[in-house]
Design an enzyme around this catalytic site. Structure first.
Site, PDB file in Angstrom:
ATOM      1  N   LYS A 180       0.834  -1.212   0.000  1.00 21.30           N
ATOM      2  CA  LYS A 180       0.000   0.000   0.000  1.00 21.30           C
ATOM      3  C   LYS A 180       0.868   1.262   0.000  1.00 21.30           C
ATOM      4  O   LYS A 180       0.526   2.254  -0.648  1.00 21.30           O
ATOM      5  CB  LYS A 180      -0.943  -0.006   1.204  1.00 21.30           C
ATOM      6  CG  LYS A 180      -2.028  -1.066   1.075  1.00 21.30           C
ATOM      7  CD  LYS A 180      -3.288  -0.673   1.838  1.00 21.30           C
ATOM      8  CE  LYS A 180      -4.463  -1.555   1.481  1.00 21.30           C
ATOM      9  NZ  LYS A 180      -4.538  -2.796   2.260  1.00 21.30           N
ATOM     10  N   LYS A 225      -4.806 -10.824  -7.686  1.00 20.39           N
ATOM     11  CA  LYS A 225      -6.064 -11.171  -7.039  1.00 20.39           C
ATOM     12  C   LYS A 225      -7.147 -10.145  -7.344  1.00 20.39           C
ATOM     13  O   LYS A 225      -6.849  -9.001  -7.715  1.00 20.39           O
ATOM     14  CB  LYS A 225      -5.859 -11.286  -5.532  1.00 20.39           C
ATOM     15  CG  LYS A 225      -5.526  -9.984  -4.844  1.00 20.39           C
ATOM     16  CD  LYS A 225      -5.747 -10.070  -3.343  1.00 20.39           C
ATOM     17  CE  LYS A 225      -5.676  -8.679  -2.735  1.00 20.39           C
ATOM     18  NZ  LYS A 225      -6.111  -8.546  -1.387  1.00 20.39           N
ATOM     19  N   LYS A 231     -10.629  -4.409  -4.731  1.00 17.84           N
ATOM     20  CA  LYS A 231     -11.369  -3.169  -5.016  1.00 17.84           C
ATOM     21  C   LYS A 231     -10.488  -2.140  -5.709  1.00 17.84           C
ATOM     22  O   LYS A 231     -10.929  -1.422  -6.586  1.00 17.84           O
ATOM     23  CB  LYS A 231     -11.895  -2.567  -3.708  1.00 17.84           C
ATOM     24  CG  LYS A 231     -13.037  -3.354  -3.102  1.00 17.84           C
ATOM     25  CD  LYS A 231     -13.289  -2.948  -1.645  1.00 17.84           C
ATOM     26  CE  LYS A 231     -13.862  -4.125  -0.875  1.00 17.84           C
ATOM     27  NZ  LYS A 231     -13.880  -3.940   0.577  1.00 17.84           N
TER      28      LYS A 231
HETATM   29  P1  TYM Z   1     -10.630  -6.594   3.387  1.00 16.29           P
HETATM   30  O1  TYM Z   1     -11.797  -5.715   3.311  1.00 16.29           O
HETATM   31  O2  TYM Z   1      -9.424  -6.204   2.624  1.00 16.29           O
HETATM   32  O3  TYM Z   1     -10.986  -8.060   2.961  1.00 16.29           O
HETATM   33  C1  TYM Z   1     -12.063  -8.726   3.554  1.00 16.29           C
HETATM   34  C2  TYM Z   1     -11.947 -10.227   3.394  1.00 16.29           C
HETATM   35  O4  TYM Z   1     -12.006 -10.579   2.013  1.00 16.29           O
HETATM   36  C3  TYM Z   1     -10.890 -11.405   1.698  1.00 16.29           C
HETATM   37  N1  TYM Z   1     -10.489 -11.144   0.301  1.00 16.29           N
HETATM   38  C4  TYM Z   1     -10.162 -12.117  -0.550  1.00 16.29           C
HETATM   39  N2  TYM Z   1     -10.119 -13.462  -0.396  1.00 16.29           N
HETATM   40  C5  TYM Z   1      -9.749 -14.192  -1.465  1.00 16.29           C
HETATM   41  N3  TYM Z   1      -9.444 -13.633  -2.683  1.00 16.29           N
HETATM   42  C6  TYM Z   1      -9.485 -12.290  -2.870  1.00 16.29           C
HETATM   43  N4  TYM Z   1      -9.228 -11.778  -4.073  1.00 16.29           N
HETATM   44  C7  TYM Z   1      -9.853 -11.466  -1.771  1.00 16.29           C
HETATM   45  N5  TYM Z   1      -9.995 -10.126  -1.614  1.00 16.29           N
HETATM   46  C8  TYM Z   1     -10.381  -9.943  -0.318  1.00 16.29           C
HETATM   47  C9  TYM Z   1      -9.806 -11.003   2.670  1.00 16.29           C
HETATM   48  O5  TYM Z   1      -8.865 -12.039   2.832  1.00 16.29           O
HETATM   49  C10 TYM Z   1     -10.615 -10.777   3.925  1.00 16.29           C
HETATM   50  O6  TYM Z   1     -10.867 -12.001   4.595  1.00 16.29           O
HETATM   51  N6  TYM Z   1      -7.846  -6.722   7.347  1.00 16.29           N
HETATM   52  C11 TYM Z   1      -9.133  -7.340   6.974  1.00 16.29           C
HETATM   53  C12 TYM Z   1     -10.276  -6.704   7.723  1.00 16.29           C
HETATM   54  C13 TYM Z   1     -10.180  -6.927   9.189  1.00 16.29           C
HETATM   55  C14 TYM Z   1     -10.270  -8.176   9.868  1.00 16.29           C
HETATM   56  C15 TYM Z   1     -10.091  -7.867  11.238  1.00 16.29           C
HETATM   57  C16 TYM Z   1     -10.484  -9.478   9.463  1.00 16.29           C
HETATM   58  C17 TYM Z   1      -9.962  -5.978  10.117  1.00 16.29           C
HETATM   59  N7  TYM Z   1      -9.920  -6.538  11.353  1.00 16.29           N
HETATM   60  C18 TYM Z   1     -10.130  -8.868  12.199  1.00 16.29           C
HETATM   61  C19 TYM Z   1     -10.507 -10.484  10.433  1.00 16.29           C
HETATM   62  C20 TYM Z   1     -10.346 -10.171  11.781  1.00 16.29           C
HETATM   63  C21 TYM Z   1      -9.267  -7.202   5.472  1.00 16.29           C
HETATM   64  O7  TYM Z   1      -8.403  -7.528   4.756  1.00 16.29           O
HETATM   65  O8  TYM Z   1     -10.353  -6.714   4.939  1.00 16.29           O
END
Ligand code: TYM
Length: 356
Positions: free
Chosen positions: A118, A220, A223
C-alpha cells in the site's frame, strides 16, 4: 450469540466499497457456513476504522458501512445467530489498540507485505523496489502514508484479541496479519505472565484459504485493482465483465501448459461451477478444442446463479434503515460486553489501576 463453551469465531471486512467475489469466497460465504453449522459463537463486523487508513471520506464511509451490513444480511448472516456490529461502535477497541501498540515494533510493521504494498502504491514506487523506508521518511505529508496504515496489523490484532476469538475466517492475503496477531498475543501473555489472549487461527472447512483472481489476467481480485465482479452487479454488467476477461490466443498443441489468465478463469469456475463443467472445459483445453467464448458464457451463468439472489435481497434490505439500525445496536451491545471485560483485564495486568 454469546454461548458458553463454544469457540469464538470473529472476522470483518473493511468499509471501502461494495463486496466482490474475492470477499465472498475468501470470507463472507465462510462466515455464513460457520454460522449455520451451529458449532461456534459467531461475531462478524464492519471494519470502518481500518477504512480510514487509506482514503478517508466521511460521506462515503457512512454509505459503505451501510452497504456492507446490507450485503452481510443479504448473503445470509442472521442477527439472531451471529453478532453483527460496526468496529467503531466498540470504543474499547481503540483503547486496547493504543495499549497493544506499546508492545509492537515499528520494524515488524514496516516489513509487513500489505504495508509495503500500500505504501508503494501511495508513493508511486515500482513494485520491485524494496527500498521504501527512505521514501517514507522523506515524504512531508501524512496524507500519503499515515501512521494508521503502519499500525493496521495492531488494530486488526485487537479486533480479534479483545473478543478472545479462536477462529478467524479470512482469505489467503490476510494470513500474515493473523501470524502477527498470534505473535502479539504470545508476546503480551509472556511479558505479563498471563494467559489473557488465545492464539487465533484461520479456518477453511478443511480446504486451503482461497485467493480469488481478478478478470484482468493477473493477481487477485481487489477493489483497488478495478478487476472485480460485485455481488450487486446487474446481470448485463456482470455478463459484459466476464466476456471481456483477459485470455490468451488459445492452446497451439495438445496438453499445453495453461497461462495465468486462463488459469484464473478455471479458478473462478472451480469456485462457482459444477465439477463436471470445469472438467469439460479443462479437457477441451487439453485437446485444443476450447472456445473461450463458451467458457466465459458458462462462467457468467454460474456466477449469476450465486450473485443474483443475493442482489435481490440487497435491494430489499438496503432501504430498511430501521432494521439495519436494530441489527447494529444489538450487535454493538453484545460486542461491547466482551470487549469491556477483556480491556479491564488488560489494564489490570499492565498496572493501569485507579487511586480513587
Ligand atoms: P478486506 O476488506 O481487505 O478483505 C475482507 C476479506 O475478504 C478477503 N479477500 C479475498 N479473499 C480471497 N481472494 C481475494 N481476491 C480477496 N480479496 C479480499 C480477505 O482475505 C478478507 O478475509 N484486514 C481485513 C479486515 C479486518 C479483519 C479484522 C479481518 C480488520 N480486522 C479482524 C478479520 C479479523 C481485510 O483484509 O479486509
Amino acid at each position: 450469540m454469546k454461548e458458553e463453551g463454544k469457540e469464538i469465531v470473529l472476522s470483518g471486512i473493511r468499509a471501502t466499497g461494495n463486496l466482490h467475489l474475492g470477499n465472498y469466497f475468501g470470507a463472507l460465504s465462510k462466515f455464513v457456513r460457520m454460522q449455520d453449522s451451529d458449532v461456534y459463537d459467531n461475531m462478524f463486523f464492519i471494519a470502518d476504522l481500518h477504512a480510514l487508513t487509506t482514503a478517508p471520506d466521511p460521506k462515503l464511509l457512512h454509505e459503505n458501512v451501510k452497504n456492507i451490513v446490507t450485503e452481510y444480511l443479504a448473503a445470509g448472516l442472521d442477527p439472531e445467530k451471529s453478532t453483527i456490529f460496526v468496529q467503531s461502535d466498540v470504543p474499547e477497541v481503540s483503547e486496547l489498540y493504543l495499549l497493544l501498540n506499546m508492545h509492537v515494533g515499528i520494524g515488524e510493521l514496516m516489513r509487513t507485505a500489505s504495508f509495503k504494498d500500500k505504501a508503494r502504491k501511495a508513493l508511486g514506487i515500482r513494485s520491485d523496489s524494496d527500498n521504501i523506508e527512505s521514501e517514507i521518511i522523506g515524504t512531508d505529508s501524512n496524507k500519503r502514508v499515515n501512521a494508521g496504515l503502519l499500525t493496521y496489523p495492531t488494530l486488526m490484532a485487537v479486533d480479534i484479541l479483545i473478543q478472545k476469538a479462536h477462529k478467524v475466517p479470512v482469505g489467503k492475503d490476510q494470513e500474515q496479519h493473523l501470524e502477527l496477531t498470534r505473535r502479539f498475543a504470545r508476546r503480551f501473555n509472556s511479558f505479563y505472565g498471563v494467559e489473557l489472549f488465545p492464539e487465533p487461527t484461520n479456518f477453511d472447512f478443511g480446504g486451503k484459504p482461497v485467493k480469488v483472481p481478478g478478470l484482468d489476467g493477473s493477481g487477485k481480485m481487489g477493489k483497488s485493482e478495478g478487476n472485480c465482479i460485485y455481488l450487486i452487479d446487474e446481470e448485463k454488467v456482470l455478463r459484459k465483465k466476464v466476456m471481456r476477461a483477459v485470455t490468451d490466443e488459445g492452446p497451439k498443441e495438445p496438453n499445453s501448459p495453461v497461462s495465468e489468465p486462463v488459469q484464473n478463469l478455471f479458478t473462478l469456475m472451480e469456485l462457482t461451477s459444477a465439477p463436471d463443467v470445469l472438467q469439460h472445459f479443462k479437457d477441451a483445453y487439453a485437446d485444443c478444442s476450447i472456445r473461450y467464448g463458451d467458457l466465459k458464457k458458462q462462467l457468467a451463468e454460474d456466477i449469476l446463479k450465486i450473485t443474483l439472489p443475493i442482489r435481490e435481497r440487497i435491494l430489499d434490505i438496503r432501504n430498511d434503515d430501521a432494521y439495519i439500525g436494530r441489527v447494529l445496536r444489538q450487535g454493538a451491545e453484545r460486542a461491547r460486553e466482551r470487549a469491556a471485560a477483556t480491556l479491564r483485564e488488560a489494564r489490570e495486568v499492565m498496572g493501569i489501576r485507579k487511586f480513587y
